[in-house]
Design a protein around this motif. Structure first.
Motif, PDB file in Angstrom:
ATOM      1  N   SER A 176     -23.917 -19.872 -18.968  1.00 29.98           N
ATOM      2  CA  SER A 176     -22.495 -19.575 -19.213  1.00 29.98           C
ATOM      3  C   SER A 176     -21.793 -19.210 -17.912  1.00 29.98           C
ATOM      4  CB  SER A 176     -22.353 -18.436 -20.223  1.00 29.98           C
ATOM      5  OG  SER A 176     -22.914 -18.802 -21.452  1.00 29.98           O
ATOM      6  N   PHE A 177     -22.417 -18.349 -17.129  1.00 26.00           N
ATOM      7  CA  PHE A 177     -21.846 -17.949 -15.845  1.00 26.00           C
ATOM      8  C   PHE A 177     -21.687 -19.157 -14.927  1.00 26.00           C
ATOM      9  CE2 PHE A 177     -22.433 -16.541 -11.426  1.00 26.00           C
ATOM     10  CZ  PHE A 177     -21.345 -15.677 -11.304  1.00 26.00           C
ATOM     11  N   VAL A 210     -16.095 -24.543 -13.947  1.00 27.83           N
ATOM     12  CA  VAL A 210     -14.789 -24.812 -14.556  1.00 27.83           C
ATOM     13  C   VAL A 210     -13.681 -24.099 -13.775  1.00 27.83           C
ATOM     14  CG1 VAL A 210     -13.404 -24.465 -16.653  1.00 27.83           C
ATOM     15  CG2 VAL A 210     -15.733 -25.335 -16.824  1.00 27.83           C
ATOM     16  N   SER A 211     -13.991 -22.935 -13.192  1.00 20.73           N
ATOM     17  CA  SER A 211     -12.981 -22.216 -12.405  1.00 20.73           C
ATOM     18  C   SER A 211     -12.535 -23.023 -11.190  1.00 20.73           C
ATOM     19  CB  SER A 211     -13.517 -20.849 -11.962  1.00 20.73           C
ATOM     20  OG  SER A 211     -14.398 -20.968 -10.857  1.00 20.73           O
ATOM     21  N   GLN A 212     -13.334 -24.018 -10.802  1.00 17.59           N
ATOM     22  CA  GLN A 212     -12.974 -24.848  -9.662  1.00 17.59           C
ATOM     23  C   GLN A 212     -11.810 -25.790  -9.974  1.00 17.59           C
ATOM     24  OE1 GLN A 212     -16.634 -26.621  -8.231  1.00 17.59           O
ATOM     25  NE2 GLN A 212     -17.600 -24.617  -8.104  1.00 17.59           N
ATOM     26  N   LEU A 213     -11.411 -25.833 -11.232  1.00 15.55           N
ATOM     27  CA  LEU A 213     -10.227 -26.597 -11.612  1.00 15.55           C
ATOM     28  C   LEU A 213      -8.947 -25.778 -11.419  1.00 15.55           C
ATOM     29  CD1 LEU A 213     -11.646 -28.162 -14.897  1.00 15.55           C
ATOM     30  CD2 LEU A 213     -11.231 -29.351 -12.733  1.00 15.55           C
ATOM     31  N   PRO A 225      -5.283 -21.098  -7.579  1.00 15.07           N
ATOM     32  CA  PRO A 225      -4.267 -20.179  -7.044  1.00 15.07           C
ATOM     33  C   PRO A 225      -4.610 -19.807  -5.602  1.00 15.07           C
ATOM     34  CG  PRO A 225      -5.764 -18.987  -8.458  1.00 15.07           C
ATOM     35  CD  PRO A 225      -6.123 -20.455  -8.565  1.00 15.07           C
ATOM     36  N   ALA A 226      -3.617 -19.377  -4.841  1.00 14.85           N
ATOM     37  CA  ALA A 226      -3.810 -19.094  -3.411  1.00 14.85           C
ATOM     38  C   ALA A 226      -4.887 -18.029  -3.181  1.00 14.85           C
ATOM     39  CB  ALA A 226      -2.487 -18.659  -2.794  1.00 14.85           C
ATOM     40  N   TRP A 227      -4.903 -16.981  -3.989  1.00 18.54           N
ATOM     41  CA  TRP A 227      -5.881 -15.899  -3.780  1.00 18.54           C
ATOM     42  C   TRP A 227      -7.320 -16.379  -3.996  1.00 18.54           C
ATOM     43  CZ3 TRP A 227      -9.085 -14.431  -7.746  1.00 18.54           C
ATOM     44  CH2 TRP A 227      -8.712 -14.815  -9.036  1.00 18.54           C
ATOM     45  N   LEU A 228      -7.492 -17.291  -4.965  1.00 20.05           N
ATOM     46  CA  LEU A 228      -8.835 -17.803  -5.243  1.00 20.05           C
ATOM     47  C   LEU A 228      -9.265 -18.799  -4.157  1.00 20.05           C
ATOM     48  CD1 LEU A 228     -11.211 -17.638  -7.153  1.00 20.05           C
ATOM     49  CD2 LEU A 228     -10.115 -19.324  -8.627  1.00 20.05           C
ATOM     50  N   LEU A 264     -18.552 -19.493  -5.366  1.00 24.35           N
ATOM     51  CA  LEU A 264     -17.503 -20.110  -6.184  1.00 24.35           C
ATOM     52  C   LEU A 264     -17.412 -21.625  -6.050  1.00 24.35           C
ATOM     53  CD1 LEU A 264     -14.711 -17.486  -5.479  1.00 24.35           C
ATOM     54  CD2 LEU A 264     -16.194 -17.625  -7.495  1.00 24.35           C
ATOM     55  N   GLY A 265     -17.914 -22.196  -4.964  1.00 25.51           N
ATOM     56  CA  GLY A 265     -17.809 -23.641  -4.770  1.00 25.51           C
ATOM     57  C   GLY A 265     -16.385 -24.066  -4.487  1.00 25.51           C
ATOM     58  N   HIS A 266     -16.179 -25.392  -4.486  1.00 23.80           N
ATOM     59  CA  HIS A 266     -14.850 -25.898  -4.144  1.00 23.80           C
ATOM     60  C   HIS A 266     -14.283 -26.903  -5.138  1.00 23.80           C
ATOM     61  CE1 HIS A 266     -14.406 -23.999  -0.224  1.00 23.80           C
ATOM     62  NE2 HIS A 266     -15.717 -24.153  -0.109  1.00 23.80           N
ATOM     63  N   GLY A 267     -15.064 -27.835  -5.618  1.00 30.78           N
ATOM     64  CA  GLY A 267     -14.514 -28.878  -6.475  1.00 30.78           C
ATOM     65  C   GLY A 267     -15.363 -29.092  -7.718  1.00 30.78           C
TER      66      GLY A 267
END
Length: 119
Positions: free
Chosen positions: A53-54, A60-63, A66-69, A82-85
């Motif tokens: 899940s993590f 999925v967060s790579q989609l 926002p600037a801070w992320l 976190l990766g990039h794409g």
């Protein structure tokens, strides 16, 4: 973690599929093992579900950009975690990595260790 980093750094000397997929597979395996270190009494199935899940959440967060992320992703630690794409193949790698950890866990849990006896 070291093997995953080496698979990226020395990818030119590895078979192509290893260079492409080993890092993500080992990353998910690391997540599974860290959960085991942090919560050793939790069942392996729970650790597998949380790890997958993590891992999927991070992918999925790579989609989301926002600037801070993006600023966090542009740091060394942020890039590693976190990766990039977003890639569908990463989801497969994460599944394989967590399954490897789970299967290894099950093998160790069922293997009976014999005590060392003195002669």
């Amino acid at each position: 973690m070291l093997l995953g980093l080496c698979s990226r750094h020395y990818g030119a000397w590895l078979p192509g599929w290893v260079a492409v997929y080993a890092g993500d597979t080992l990353w998910a395996l690391l997540v599974y093992w860290l959960l085991g270190l942090g919560w050793p009494s939790c069942p392996a199935k729970w650790r597998a579900v949380v790890a997958i899940s993590f891992s999927f959440f991070i992918e999925v967060s790579q989609l989301y950009h926002p600037a801070w992320l993006e600023a966090a992703r542009n740091t060394t630690l942020g890039s590693l975690v976190l990766g990039h794409g977003f890639l569908w193949s990463d989801l497969v790698c994460y599944t394989v990595g967590v399954l490897l950890g789970y299967v290894a866990d099950q093998g160790l849990a069922t293997k009976q260790l014999k005590p060392i006896t003195q002669r």
